[in-house]
Scaffold this motif. Sequence first.
Motif, PDB file in Angstrom:
ATOM      1  N   ALA A 164       0.829  -1.209   0.000  1.00  0.00           N
ATOM      2  CA  ALA A 164       0.000   0.000   0.000  1.00  0.00           C
ATOM      3  C   ALA A 164       0.861   1.255   0.000  1.00  0.00           C
ATOM      4  O   ALA A 164       0.580   2.225  -0.722  1.00  0.00           O
ATOM      5  N   TYR A 165       1.909   1.241   0.787  1.00  0.00           N
ATOM      6  CA  TYR A 165       2.789   2.406   0.882  1.00  0.00           C
ATOM      7  C   TYR A 165       3.556   2.611  -0.429  1.00  0.00           C
ATOM      8  O   TYR A 165       3.675   3.743  -0.922  1.00  0.00           O
ATOM      9  N   LEU A 166       4.055   1.515  -0.990  1.00  0.00           N
ATOM     10  CA  LEU A 166       4.765   1.623  -2.270  1.00  0.00           C
ATOM     11  C   LEU A 166       3.815   2.048  -3.391  1.00  0.00           C
ATOM     12  O   LEU A 166       4.215   2.766  -4.311  1.00  0.00           O
ATOM     13  N   LEU A 167       2.560   1.605  -3.309  1.00  0.00           N
ATOM     14  CA  LEU A 167       1.568   2.009  -4.311  1.00  0.00           C
ATOM     15  C   LEU A 167       1.309   3.508  -4.223  1.00  0.00           C
ATOM     16  O   LEU A 167       1.209   4.192  -5.251  1.00  0.00           O
ATOM     17  N   TYR A 168       1.195   4.016  -3.016  1.00  0.00           N
ATOM     18  CA  TYR A 168       0.972   5.450  -2.839  1.00  0.00           C
ATOM     19  C   TYR A 168       2.113   6.257  -3.457  1.00  0.00           C
ATOM     20  O   TYR A 168       1.888   7.293  -4.088  1.00  0.00           O
ATOM     21  N   TYR A 169       3.331   5.748  -3.305  1.00  0.00           N
ATOM     22  CA  TYR A 169       4.502   6.431  -3.861  1.00  0.00           C
ATOM     23  C   TYR A 169       4.961   5.777  -5.172  1.00  0.00           C
ATOM     24  O   TYR A 169       6.154   5.809  -5.496  1.00  0.00           O
ATOM     25  N   HIS A 170       4.045   5.197  -5.920  1.00  0.00           N
ATOM     26  CA  HIS A 170       4.399   4.450  -7.127  1.00  0.00           C
ATOM     27  C   HIS A 170       5.318   5.265  -8.046  1.00  0.00           C
ATOM     28  O   HIS A 170       5.156   6.480  -8.183  1.00  0.00           O
ATOM     29  N   ASP A 171       6.270   4.557  -8.635  1.00  0.00           N
ATOM     30  CA  ASP A 171       7.249   5.137  -9.568  1.00  0.00           C
ATOM     31  C   ASP A 171       8.152   6.173  -8.911  1.00  0.00           C
ATOM     32  O   ASP A 171       8.778   6.987  -9.595  1.00  0.00           O
ATOM     33  N   ARG A 172       8.203   6.146  -7.577  1.00  0.00           N
ATOM     34  CA  ARG A 172       9.134   6.988  -6.827  1.00  0.00           C
ATOM     35  C   ARG A 172       9.903   6.113  -5.839  1.00  0.00           C
ATOM     36  O   ARG A 172       9.376   5.120  -5.336  1.00  0.00           O
ATOM     37  N   ALA A 219      16.332   0.233  -5.740  1.00  0.00           N
ATOM     38  CA  ALA A 219      16.673   1.539  -6.307  1.00  0.00           C
ATOM     39  C   ALA A 219      17.667   2.250  -5.416  1.00  0.00           C
ATOM     40  O   ALA A 219      17.920   1.845  -4.281  1.00  0.00           O
ATOM     41  N   SER A 220      18.230   3.325  -5.942  1.00  0.00           N
ATOM     42  CA  SER A 220      19.167   4.166  -5.204  1.00  0.00           C
ATOM     43  C   SER A 220      20.314   3.348  -4.630  1.00  0.00           C
ATOM     44  O   SER A 220      20.614   3.396  -3.436  1.00  0.00           O
ATOM     45  N   VAL A 221      20.939   2.551  -5.516  1.00  0.00           N
ATOM     46  CA  VAL A 221      22.090   1.712  -5.163  1.00  0.00           C
ATOM     47  C   VAL A 221      21.738   0.803  -3.980  1.00  0.00           C
ATOM     48  O   VAL A 221      22.497   0.663  -3.013  1.00  0.00           O
ATOM     49  N   GLY A 222      20.551   0.209  -4.061  1.00  0.00           N
ATOM     50  CA  GLY A 222      20.150  -0.741  -3.043  1.00  0.00           C
ATOM     51  C   GLY A 222      19.649  -0.141  -1.757  1.00  0.00           C
ATOM     52  O   GLY A 222      19.342  -0.865  -0.803  1.00  0.00           O
ATOM     53  N   GLU A 223      19.517   1.185  -1.688  1.00  0.00           N
ATOM     54  CA  GLU A 223      19.095   1.835  -0.449  1.00  0.00           C
ATOM     55  C   GLU A 223      17.594   2.105  -0.401  1.00  0.00           C
ATOM     56  O   GLU A 223      17.100   2.695   0.559  1.00  0.00           O
ATOM     57  N   GLY A 224      16.895   1.685  -1.436  1.00  0.00           N
ATOM     58  CA  GLY A 224      15.458   1.912  -1.444  1.00  0.00           C
ATOM     59  C   GLY A 224      14.758   0.973  -2.406  1.00  0.00           C
ATOM     60  O   GLY A 224      15.391   0.161  -3.093  1.00  0.00           O
ATOM     61  N   TYR A 225      13.421   1.075  -2.441  1.00  0.00           N
ATOM     62  CA  TYR A 225      12.604   0.260  -3.332  1.00  0.00           C
ATOM     63  C   TYR A 225      11.644   1.160  -4.093  1.00  0.00           C
ATOM     64  O   TYR A 225      11.290   2.255  -3.638  1.00  0.00           O
ATOM     65  N   MET A 226      11.205   0.659  -5.251  1.00  0.00           N
ATOM     66  CA  MET A 226      10.245   1.418  -6.055  1.00  0.00           C
ATOM     67  C   MET A 226       9.269   0.453  -6.709  1.00  0.00           C
ATOM     68  O   MET A 226       9.671  -0.551  -7.303  1.00  0.00           O
ATOM     69  N   LEU A 227       7.983   0.749  -6.583  1.00  0.00           N
ATOM     70  CA  LEU A 227       6.954   0.003  -7.293  1.00  0.00           C
ATOM     71  C   LEU A 227       6.798   0.631  -8.673  1.00  0.00           C
ATOM     72  O   LEU A 227       6.378   1.781  -8.789  1.00  0.00           O
ATOM     73  N   GLU A 228       7.155  -0.106  -9.710  1.00  0.00           N
ATOM     74  CA  GLU A 228       7.047   0.386 -11.082  1.00  0.00           C
ATOM     75  C   GLU A 228       5.656   0.039 -11.609  1.00  0.00           C
ATOM     76  O   GLU A 228       5.328  -1.135 -11.800  1.00  0.00           O
ATOM     77  N   SER A 229       4.848   1.049 -11.854  1.00  0.00           N
ATOM     78  CA  SER A 229       3.455   0.809 -12.261  1.00  0.00           C
ATOM     79  C   SER A 229       3.333   0.386 -13.715  1.00  0.00           C
ATOM     80  O   SER A 229       2.357  -0.272 -14.094  1.00  0.00           O
ATOM     81  N   GLY A 230       4.303   0.770 -14.554  1.00  0.00           N
ATOM     82  CA  GLY A 230       4.252   0.372 -15.962  1.00  0.00           C
ATOM     83  C   GLY A 230       2.980   0.842 -16.636  1.00  0.00           C
ATOM     84  O   GLY A 230       2.592   2.010 -16.536  1.00  0.00           O
TER      85      GLY A 230
END
Length: 377
Positions: A164-172, A219-230
Amino acid sequence: MLRVVLIDDEKLALIQLESTLRALGTTIVTATYTNPLQALDEASGWNADIIFLDIDMPVLNGLEAAAALEARCPGSAIVFVTAYNNFALEAFEASAQDYLLKPVSRERLRKTIQRIRNRKGKIQSADKQDELMIRGFNSIQFERGGLPIRDFRWRTSKSQELFAYLLYYHDRIVVKDKLVELLWPDTSFKRASTHLYTAIYQLRQSLKRSDIGLTISNASVGEGYMLESGDAKIDFVLWEEGILSLEPVDDHNAPVHEELFKLYTGDFLGDYDYLWAESERQRLRNLSLQHATELADYYSAKDNITKAVNTYQRIVELHPYHEPGYLALMDFYNRLGELSFVQEQYDKLRSLLWRDLKLKPSAKVERWYANWKRLYT
């Protein structure tokens, strides 16, 4: 309704074409230009279904403009509108969908729009069979081609909230430290990091198992994650973009506003007690109420009582403490002579406010009700 843009260096020609399109009632004219260079500068933000383009223009002719627009607006159909019939071959070589001679008759324009609508419908029908929709109003749900994906299962409540949190910040990018702090605030950083890694792994496996086709990337050299909505559609994103892109409700765009009104089915992540979502939930809720009220007021002004009542009924369902909605319903039911329904709305509001908030209806509501009672008792 199809979104269209008009480009013609003759102001009168633009006015006439826009007037004819409005009379047909099947399109929304989102922009008009007399300067093709300005049109090219702003083209990437159009999201137009059809671009009506004059050929004989100074500085940049329509054929040259069409080549540039095709790159900037790959999903838009280009229709040339010109006073000359000697450009037809070049027009169709430029991938034009149609070639219209001025002055354009309403019937000829109607046929053009219907042809493009049919073509887009076939393409969209094929695309929709594979289209992924992610719903975030009320609860998180996945749909493919309009049908629910029922075999998806969350491994844990934490993995659900993580998604849910990754969806809210999708593609970020969302940094790991933020996720650790959010989901495991009372756990040591080392242990919480392990929990996060496990939850990401489980989430990826669940998405893969149900063939949902979403990617959660490092993402960010392994320091974060990103949900790619495509290519996935997200209901709360589509809804807000639609509302913000439309002009105020009028006779021309009311059907589009109506569809957006129906798309808001409940609060953002309303079924979950996520404190981090509360500010966004309230923001979208307020936007929903503002939009719904504008639509209801439009129907009221047009004296379309049936649609006004239906809209206000939905307003009080979604916003059960919204007194103006109840008051509007009481007034409409009174005008319709449905006196028992007037009483029902008042009793419902009074009971709800006292039960949940220990409040009584406002002075405005009480005055209206008291005056009504004097007339009918």
